[in-house]
Design an enzyme around this catalytic site. Structure first.
Site, PDB file in Angstrom:
ATOM      1  CG  HIS A 134      11.256   4.306   0.684  1.00  9.65           C
ATOM      2  ND1 HIS A 134      11.690   3.915   1.928  1.00  9.65           N
ATOM      3  CD2 HIS A 134      11.175   5.663   0.719  1.00  9.65           C
ATOM      4  CE1 HIS A 134      11.871   4.992   2.684  1.00  9.65           C
ATOM      5  NE2 HIS A 134      11.569   6.059   1.980  1.00  9.65           N
ATOM      6  CG  ASP A 212       5.533   1.367   0.251  1.00 10.93           C
ATOM      7  OD1 ASP A 212       4.677   2.098   0.801  1.00 10.93           O
ATOM      8  OD2 ASP A 212       6.751   1.615   0.273  1.00 10.93           O
ATOM      9  CD  GLN A 215       5.587   9.170  -1.954  1.00  8.56           C
ATOM     10  OE1 GLN A 215       4.928  10.165  -2.268  1.00  8.56           O
ATOM     11  NE2 GLN A 215       6.557   9.214  -1.059  1.00  8.56           N
ATOM     12  CE  LYS A 238       6.057   8.858   2.768  1.00  2.58           C
ATOM     13  NZ  LYS A 238       7.242   9.710   2.898  1.00  2.58           N
ATOM     14  CB  CYS A 376      14.755   6.496   1.427  1.00  2.00           C
ATOM     15  SG  CYS A 376      15.070   7.526   2.845  1.00  2.00           S
TER      16      CYS A 376
END
Lengths: 418, 153
Positions: A134, A212, A215, A238, A376
């Site tokens: 991303h 990261d 998600q 999220k 993104c």
């Protein structure tokens, strides 16, 4: 009653209809159609428990934290600090003091890029990112490269949309890499990356690993110790929590060694005009009044998903993803982007003869919310030889019927543009 | 039930001429030689349209064509734009572009110009705020091309 049936009473099977009743927004209509929300990877909807926790705090128990010598401030500080324990539990972090609240995943990565990047990494060292990142895990490192003389290296992906793991040792070989920064799960391809293996290779080469988890943390149980990561970031919104609250987890030795990112109140132990000294982590990295209400909302979101159980959630989403892949792949002219073996509840696709934005507009007219564009992740989309994709992403409240409706509507969308 | 019937309420956006021009644009080719060119880009969706113009000796547009990738709306808009720009001066095109921008945002624009009427099938985009920039993308490229020389912008 035997122990097993008692247990099954305590932990009832995952009931998506019951879950849906916890999300007030799901009863809304869009263009006169029932809302089918398939854009949770961009931002998830909020359960009543999160809405109520934030409202309740504002109505009954709110003041600034860590400051007032009064009841309201002390109770609010307790609530805020309590969320640090919940986050530590969610990630299986060794210590609650290793949990730093930020504004978002982007905020957390920028914190690391500034503090660790400029404070610890030396010009001439390198940072490795992957081709599926991303923008939030690319641009801060580019800015570090340009400001601090850091080389940026890119780990490619395979045609199936998995990391080209065979290329990683080569990228690490000269020993100049200080940090590898990769996503745990791609927001476009759905791919879960082999983070433990990456950690091992990075550590052998003397590099640290930032993951990261924006998600991934939503879809599966995460154990930062088992992963072997050095930094792990995620965002609240999220994970069915509010916007404006993110998390950085890092090993205490790193947080101790890293200089502050922002200066201000709460991050100091003493201030004079000649010099200031820093508070211990995590306060050192939480300058200014934090996102108190948003942290409280995040705490409620963590309680909510943990009460359902991350294993039940991931089983539900795995079933949905399998169903979506089989229904969508059966549509002639529809191409699913990414064929990773290990994947989460995100499915991107292209539809022959119909641009992603036109697809999204027509789906929207049927109440179906999806994302269309580059997500993104412009370098990834370009690497795939595409300009845009449509993306359906699934959450705890997504049903098989919604995926069937998506598939049926896509067939009609295709007809519309033929 | 045909595909088209089931999206009745989207027909204000996707009128027949839009679908037709999106599928089979008349002016989507490389103009060469040309006098000016510019690229329009929509970073959110990755769409790119390059507009190329040829001018007459008195500074009017002699020919216009475009290349690139885009959605049905941006391609149809580029194609209808190329229909109407021939014979126009720079000043007329600036006025037309401004009027088209208003048309796309609000559904109407006060400009007595037959060219604008030819663009009215795109007025339905005003009901879709996130799609307005698809319709205006080629016009932004046109304006940049008018300001740029053959080197492009």
């Amino acid at each position: 009653m035997n122990a097993e049936s008692k247990l099954s009473m305590l932990a009832p099977a995952f009931d998506v209809e019951r879950v849906r009743r916890d999300f007030p927004i799901l009863s809304q209509s869009v263009h006169g159609k029932k809302l089918v929300f398939l854009d949770s990877a961009a931002s998830a909807q909020k359960p009543r428990a999160v809405i109520d926790a934030m409202t309740h705090a504002m109505e009954t128990q709110y003041a600034n934290v860590h400051r007032g010598l009064h009841w309201m401030s002390e109770r609010t500080s307790d609530a805020y600090e309590g969320v640090r324990d919940k986050v530590a539990g969610l990630l299986n972090a060794p210590s609650r003091e290793e949990i730093v609240f930020t504004g978002s995943s982007t905020g957390a990565i920028n914190l690391v890029a500034h503090s660790y990047g400029r404070g610890i990494l030396k010009p001439g060292q390198a940072v490795v990112v992957s081709e599926m990142e991303h923008h939030a895990n690319i641009v801060p490192w580019q800015m570090l490269r340009d400001a601090h003389g850091i080389e940026l290296r890119v780990l490619p992906i395979t045609e199936a949309g998995e990391l080209e793991m065979a290329a990683l040792p080569g990228l690490l070989a000269d020993g100049r890499v200080g940090l590898v920064a990769v996503t745990h799960m791609s927001n476009v391809l759905g791919t879960y990356n082999p983070v433990s293996r990456i950690a091992q290779l990075a550590h052998e080469a003397g590099a640290l690993l930032l993951v990261d988890g924006s998600q991934a943390v939503v879809h599966r149980a995460v154990d930062v110790q088992a992963l072997g990561a050095d930094f792990y970031v995620f965002t609240g919104h999220k994970l069915y929590g509010p916007t404006g609250i993110g998390v950085l987890w890092a090993r205490m030795a790193l947080l101790d060694a890293m200089p502050p990112f922002m200066g201000g109140g709460d991050m100091i132990s003493s201030v004079s005009f000649e010099r200031s000294s820093w508070a211990k982590p995590p306060s050192k990295f939480e300058a200014g009044t934090p996102a108190i209400l948003e942290a409280i909302g995040l705490g409620a979101a963590i309680d909510y998903v943990q009460a359902i159980g991350m294993d039940a959630i991931s089983a539900h989403e795995a079933e949905l993803t399998d169903h979506a892949l089989s229904r969508l792949s059966a549509i002639e002219g529809l191409q699913v982007i990414g064929r990773a073996q290990d994947r989460g509840g995100v499915v991107s696709f292209t539809l022959e003869g119909a641009h992603a934005h036109d697809v999204a507009t027509l789906l929207d007219r049927n109440g179906i919310a999806v994302r269309a564009g580059q997500h993104c992740a412009e370098p990834l989309i370009r690497r795939l030889g595409l300009t845009s994709t449509t993306r359906a992403s699934f959450g705890i409240y997504t049903t098989r019927e919604e995926i069937d409706f998506l598939a049926d509507t896509l067939v009609r969308v295709k007809g519309f543009f033929q | 039930m045909s595909g088209a019937d089931t999206f009745q309420d989207a027909r204000s956006l996707y009128q027949d001429i839009i679908l037709d021009r999106g599928r089979n644009p008349r002016h989507m080719h490389r103009l060469d030689p040309f006098d000016a060119r510019a690229q329009g880009e929509n970073p959110m969706c990755g769409d790119q349209i390059e507009v190329r113009l040829g001018f007459t000796s008195d500074g009017r547009v002699a020919d216009a064509a475009f290349e690139g990738r885009g959605c049905a709306i941006s391609l149809a808009s580029a194609d209808l734009m190329a229909d109407v720009v021939r014979g126009r001066t720079r000043a007329e095109l600036h006025a037309l572009a401004a009027a088209f921008g208003t048309l796309a945002r609000t559904g109407d624009a006060p400009l007595a110009d037959a060219a604008l009427d030819a663009l009215r099938p795109l007025s339905g985009v005003s009901e879709y705020p996130s799609r307005v920039k698809c319709a205006t993308l080629p016009w932004n490229a046109l304006l940049a091309a008018l300001d740029a020389g053959p080197g492009g912008a």
